[in-house]
Design a protein around this motif. Structure first.
Motif, mmCIF file in Angstrom:
data_model
loop_
_atom_site.group_PDB
_atom_site.id
_atom_site.type_symbol
_atom_site.label_atom_id
_atom_site.label_comp_id
_atom_site.label_asym_id
_atom_site.label_seq_id
_atom_site.Cartn_x
_atom_site.Cartn_y
_atom_site.Cartn_z
ATOM 1 N N GLU A 110 -6.633 -8.532 -5.809
ATOM 2 C CA GLU A 110 -6.982 -8.850 -4.423
ATOM 3 C C GLU A 110 -7.595 -7.634 -3.748
ATOM 4 O OE1 GLU A 110 -4.760 -11.127 -0.888
ATOM 5 O OE2 GLU A 110 -4.052 -9.058 -1.073
ATOM 6 N N ASN A 111 -8.695 -7.854 -3.037
ATOM 7 C CA ASN A 111 -9.285 -6.855 -2.143
ATOM 8 C C ASN A 111 -9.211 -7.411 -0.731
ATOM 9 O OD1 ASN A 111 -9.993 -5.219 -4.293
ATOM 10 N ND2 ASN A 111 -12.162 -5.724 -4.234
ATOM 11 N N ILE A 112 -8.823 -6.562 0.233
ATOM 12 C CA ILE A 112 -8.820 -6.967 1.627
ATOM 13 C C ILE A 112 -9.594 -5.936 2.447
ATOM 14 C CG2 ILE A 112 -6.667 -8.269 1.430
ATOM 15 C CD1 ILE A 112 -5.187 -5.976 2.806
ATOM 16 N N SER A 113 -10.116 -6.386 3.575
ATOM 17 C CA SER A 113 -10.840 -5.489 4.470
ATOM 18 C C SER A 113 -10.820 -6.088 5.866
ATOM 19 C CB SER A 113 -12.288 -5.309 3.999
ATOM 20 O OG SER A 113 -12.971 -4.380 4.820
ATOM 21 N N ALA A 114 -10.972 -5.226 6.863
ATOM 22 C CA ALA A 114 -11.037 -5.687 8.253
ATOM 23 C C ALA A 114 -12.061 -4.857 9.012
ATOM 24 C CB ALA A 114 -9.668 -5.568 8.918
ATOM 25 N N GLY A 115 -12.733 -5.504 9.939
ATOM 26 C CA GLY A 115 -13.661 -4.815 10.818
ATOM 27 C C GLY A 115 -15.054 -4.604 10.274
ATOM 28 N N ARG A 116 -15.322 -5.015 9.053
ATOM 29 C CA ARG A 116 -16.669 -4.867 8.478
ATOM 30 C C ARG A 116 -17.476 -6.102 8.889
ATOM 31 N NH1 ARG A 116 -17.384 0.111 5.549
ATOM 32 N NH2 ARG A 116 -15.285 0.745 4.981
#
Length: 165
Positions: A110-116
């Motif tokens: 799993e990869n997660i990201s926020a604000g991109r």
């Protein structure tokens, strides 16, 4: 010649609205991003395309997508709005979402990201992070689901990639 006051106010109101849109960081659209004609988000499809382009440059096989895996990633994107973690809000592992959507697998990531704000920005961020990059380039992964939520939480947009092999 001077503009009537109402025209000045209208101009300022329109300019302010445009400024708010530009400063909001993440693109608008539905919970799952701007919709494409296929029913799959254009943003989600673009992330898959970019990842497969990177994998091809490295001589790796293309990742496929499927509805159940994409739905699981969408659920995780909703969850990370309230808890930005690889653990689910109830404390369970992120991978428990896979069985909830009937996804079988031997290995998962799993990869997660926020604000991109864009697919290009989120993929670039993941590729600049050793752990995320390792998931994208893992030759054991065969399928990818992408989740995207915008207009929520303190970061405005949230991304999840679920990989399975």
């Amino acid at each position: 010649m001077m503009k009537p006051k109402w025209k000045c106010w209208l101009s300022m109101l329109l300019a302010g609205g445009l400024l708010l849109i530009l400063l909001s960081g993440c693109s608008g659209g539905s919970e799952n991003g701007p919709s494409g004609s296929s029913g799959t988000s254009d943003y989600q499809a673009e992330v898959v395309r970019l990842v497969n382009e990177i994998r091809a440059e490295q001589g790796l096989s293309q990742l496929t997508t499927n509805g159940a895996l994409s739905a699981a990633a969408g659920k995780r994107a909703e969850e990370i709005v309230s808890l930005f973690s690889h653990d689910r809000p109830d404390g369970r592992s992120c991978f428990t979402v896979l069985s909830e959507f009937g996804v079988t697998y031997q290995t998962a990531g799993e990869n997660i990201s926020a604000g991109r704000p864009t697919p290009e920005a989120v993929v670039e961020g993941w590729m600049n992070s050793p752990g995320h990059r390792a998931n994208i380039l893992n030759p054991n992964f065969k399928s990818l689901g992408v989740g995207y939520v915008s207009g929520q939480g303190s970061y405005g947009c949230y991304w999840v990639q679920l990989f399975i092999g």
